[in-house]
Enzyme design. Structure first.
Site, PDB file in Angstrom:
ATOM      1  CG  ASN A  10     -26.349 -17.727 -33.381  1.00 58.71           C
ATOM      2  OD1 ASN A  10     -25.418 -18.501 -33.095  1.00 58.71           O
ATOM      3  ND2 ASN A  10     -26.308 -16.942 -34.435  1.00 58.71           N
ATOM      4  NE  ARG A  91     -25.882 -19.803 -37.546  1.00 64.07           N
ATOM      5  CZ  ARG A  91     -24.704 -19.203 -37.659  1.00 64.07           C
ATOM      6  NH1 ARG A  91     -24.203 -18.523 -36.643  1.00 64.07           N
ATOM      7  NH2 ARG A  91     -24.025 -19.281 -38.767  1.00 64.07           N
ATOM      8  CG  HIS A 180     -23.676 -18.081 -44.669  1.00 61.79           C
ATOM      9  ND1 HIS A 180     -22.785 -17.402 -45.462  1.00 61.79           N
ATOM     10  CD2 HIS A 180     -23.437 -17.646 -43.410  1.00 61.79           C
ATOM     11  CE1 HIS A 180     -22.055 -16.592 -44.718  1.00 61.79           C
ATOM     12  NE2 HIS A 180     -22.423 -16.728 -43.456  1.00 61.79           N
ATOM     13  NE  ARG A 239     -15.023 -16.042 -41.953  1.00 58.98           N
ATOM     14  CZ  ARG A 239     -16.305 -16.388 -41.909  1.00 58.98           C
ATOM     15  NH1 ARG A 239     -16.805 -17.197 -42.819  1.00 58.98           N
ATOM     16  NH2 ARG A 239     -17.091 -15.941 -40.957  1.00 58.98           N
ATOM     17  CD  GLU A 382     -28.455 -16.703 -41.079  1.00 59.67           C
ATOM     18  OE1 GLU A 382     -28.052 -15.553 -40.874  1.00 59.67           O
ATOM     19  OE2 GLU A 382     -27.719 -17.682 -41.163  1.00 59.67           O
TER      20      GLU A 382
END
Ligand code: AMP
Length: 394
Positions: A10, A91, A180, A239, A382
């Site tokens: 990643n 990823r 996601h 956010r 993940e």
């Protein structure tokens, strides 16, 4: 040791996170992080079983970062040559309209990831650095791209298309891509497997520093809260989540802010951080405990947004069997879960308070026996999901 492993990478703009995992046994063999790439003082950390090695040195670029990873495997273990690595799984955040599943990285796929940079400006360029470096270090292994957007590629048009002028939206490829997705797919799949049912109507709440909700019917996503970018939807660490886009016009006209300044404000200086000063939910709870009214209000806003999404997705699916919590907050914050579930009594959800309070790394049910909607906590993984998807292509 099983006979096959996958190296999952990643890659961010200044970091490389990696894990060597066994998709068949679900075991993580080793993992590490190379960070502050291209900055004054780089850092790397590698963990193999009980052994941890850290080093500090300048790391010029991602290729040097990848060489350091290789060196740490050689020094600390395991010996990569004896790990039967069958693929490197990368990823990738933005797969745009091209990818509804994992893809073997050839020149064409590489070019598409390049073409998608304008739609994933914070992520795709960084992923490409990681891909290019990893292909140099492991030229003989297949490299597979696993996209965060893939699970949402098949969203119904009514959920994916904004009511934006069709010509403009199509020309600039503005639609709901979601994010996601690897986590939502993994978690909803685990729930279906645990309950032995493939017809479930599920809501998955991935609540981490980034946060998103998805509605999943019989294994297919039918809606999700993140949009063109991971800015839309739930309140997050830094956010805003949902906000009237007219706030952008207003800030540009009245505060004379530039687009980049507004981007930074919405993506990094808002959410829990902008409301309380802290983006970490544990600190927010501490503030609440000490009587901080802004922190209390922020928590109310956070939960209110979640209630709205759960209600909306219940309506969209015309029913609901399971709500599942995952990611840092979803897996660990029992108080937050209790607050939300308390608001969902109208759905016939009944929380088992003891089960909710119990700490565990295992997938578990936290609603009462007989609750009309089951509530679960399922740890997301993940890396394992990326490794398993990569395996399907090699
Ligand atoms: P993630 O992005 O999934 O790694 O989640 C990171 C976030 O999880 C942190 O910023 C914290 O807000 C939250 N978190 C982690 N552990 C806990 C905990 N025990 N209680 C509440 N929040 C937690």
């Amino acid at each position: 040791m099983s006979d096959k492993s996958v190296l999952v990478v990643n890659s961010g703009s200044s970091s490389i996170k990696y894990q060597l995992v066994e998709p068949e046994t679900g075991r993580c063999i080793a993992k590490g992080l190379v960070e502050a790439i291209g900055e004054a003082g780089g850092h790397a950390k590698h963990t193999f079983g009980e052994e941890v090695k850290e080093l500090d040195r300048v790391i010029d670029d991602h290729t040097v970062g990848m060489e350091i990873m290789e060196q740490l495997f050689a020094e600390v273990g395991p010996d990569l040559a004896s790990c039967h690595i069958v693929a490197v799984g990368h990823r990738i955040v933005q797969g745009g309209k091209y990818f509804a599943g994992p893809a073997l990285i050839d020149d064409d796929v590489h070019q598409k990831i390049v073409d998608l940079c304008p739609l994933g400006p914070l992520h795709n360029p960084a992923h490409l650095k990681g891909i290019d470096a990893a292909r140099k270090i492991f030229p003989d292994l297949p490299h597979v791209a696993v996209f965060d957007t893939a699970f949402f590629q098949g969203l119904p048009e009514e959920a994916a298309r904004y009511a934006l002028n069709r010509e403009v939206a199509d020309k600039y490829e503005i639609r709901r891509y979601g994010a996601h997705g690897t986590s939502h797919q993994f978690v909803s799949g685990e729930v279906a497997a645990i309950l032995g049912r493939d017809d479930l109507k599920q809501i998955v709440l991935h609540l981490g520093n980034g946060a998103s909700a998805s509605a999943v019917v019989a294994g297919k996503a039918v809606d999700t809260s993140m949009g063109l970018t991971p800015l839309e939807g739930l309140v997050m660490g830094g956010r805003t989540g949902d906000i009237d886009p007219a706030a952008v016009f207003h800030l540009a006209r009245e505060a004379k802010m530039s687009i980049d300044e507004i981007d930074d404000l919405f993506n990094k200086q808002s959410g829990m951080k902008g409301l309380t000063g802290d983006n970490d939910m544990r600190r927010v709870w501490e503030r609440i405990a000490s009587g901080d009214e802004n922190a209390q209000a922020a928590m109310d806003i956070y939960v209110h947004r979640l209630v709205k999404y759960v209600g909306a997705y219940h309506a969209v699916m015309g029913g609901l069997d399971v709500i599942t919590f995952t990611a840092g907050i979803g897996e660990n914050d029992a108080a937050l879960r209790a607050r939300l579930i308390d608001r969902l009594g109208f759905l016939g959800v009944e929380l088992d308070e003891e089960a909710n309070a119990r700490r565990s790394d295992e997938a578990r049910t936290i609603s009462k026996e007989g609750s009309r909607v089951r509530v679960m906590v399922v740890p997301t993984n993940e890396e394992m999901a990326i490794a398993r998807q990569a395996m399907t292509l090699v």
